[in-house]
Design an enzyme around this catalytic site. Sequence first.
Site, short mmCIF file in Angstrom:
data_model
loop_
_atom_site.label_atom_id
_atom_site.label_comp_id
_atom_site.label_asym_id
_atom_site.label_seq_id
_atom_site.Cartn_x
_atom_site.Cartn_y
_atom_site.Cartn_z
N CYS A 12 0.88 -1.17 0.00
CA CYS A 12 0.00 0.00 0.00
C CYS A 12 0.91 1.21 0.00
O CYS A 12 2.09 1.10 0.32
CB CYS A 12 -0.89 0.04 1.24
N ASP A 13 0.38 2.35 -0.36
CA ASP A 13 1.16 3.58 -0.34
C ASP A 13 0.29 4.72 0.15
O ASP A 13 -0.83 4.92 -0.36
CB ASP A 13 1.70 3.90 -1.73
#
Length: 425
Positions: A12-13
Amino acid sequence: MASWNPDTPCSCDCFVSVPPASALPAVIFAKNSDRPRDEVQEVVFVPASTHAPGSRLQCTYIEVEQVSKTHAVILSRPSWLWGAEMGANEHGVCIGNEAVWTKEPVDEGEALLGMDLLRLALERSRSALEALHVITGLLERYGQGGSCREDPAPFCYHNTFLLADRTEAWVLETAGRLWAAQRIQEGARNISNQLSIGTDISAEHSELRTHALAQGWWGGQGTFDFAQVFSLTQQPVRMEAAKARFQAGQELLQQQRGGITAEVMMGILRNKESGICMDSGGFRTTASMVSILPRDPTQPCVHFLTATPDPSRSVFKPFIFGAGAAQAPQVLSPTFGAQDPVRTQPRFQTQVDRRHTLYRGHQVALGLMEREQDRGQQLRQKQRDLEQEGLEAARGLLAGEWAPPPQELATLFQAFVEREGEVYA
């Protein structure tokens, strides 16, 4: 103790821009939620509520004590669980979480998921700092644990969080019940499935250093670098990939420093070359979110959510809290009550169809984009045009050039969801 496959995709970012990195006097928050490829995320609106003394609250796996008052929230969540991957509340607090593995062992025993902690913090806080205190308090009392995907094979991890409000942001990184936090008062910051807080620690668990010392991870002398002390000595391949995404995210933010807008953040979330917009190894970006949190408290916060996978082929739709805000039924998944695989024991032995109406239409559109070039280009252009309308509405609202009735603002997301559905009809 739970084990995990080092080749399992886990990415995820999260991103945040705090003035002067932002192009306008606002904090800009963004997240891509990367999850199992076929997992459905729904967008759920939960109104503010009051609760009787002694009330209990059922989260994904365990119950916790309920508080007397909870705030209104908008959540983007995997539709099988109680918590959320990302969301915002009526006071302009936004939170996103990330999976992380450290030297501290991960226990598969059921406790609070990081996604539960995220929702609980949004429902109980008026600022990013207060949300941090909510999470760390619950972490100390209940711990974190339990499988984080809808599958019989346990998939467990600890969590890092990016928390933002109208004035600042905090990075909170955990290892079991231990944690360190970093305050972000200006500039841009991102997190990506790895510990990133080094020596710049603004707050920490009271036993963080003594525990590291007792485990032999730190000698007790000199500078204490949280990421260096608690990160795994030998990083698996997927963690190295997270490092590359983290560095790419830093560079993309740096390139736009001083000019970061919601549109810029959407572009970063759509960046496939870096892996930030991902689709590999059975995982993909299943939902995305971007929020504008103006410094001026008289201006509304604007939250853009996709409710569909692959932001490069999705529409960011604006949501604004206000009287009359309600659930958009087209982005709400079906429920299965006591027969839900997450509720029956043993868990996750069967599968159910959790696709909501917009997700189904979007699936058809993605198929056309891949099979029929001309039709696909037309659909993508309609998506872009619709999204641009939402961005222009937000710009006009924050510039004081558009002042619709409160009811129109409160139903803005619903209107855009309906129009997107018409694009796919």
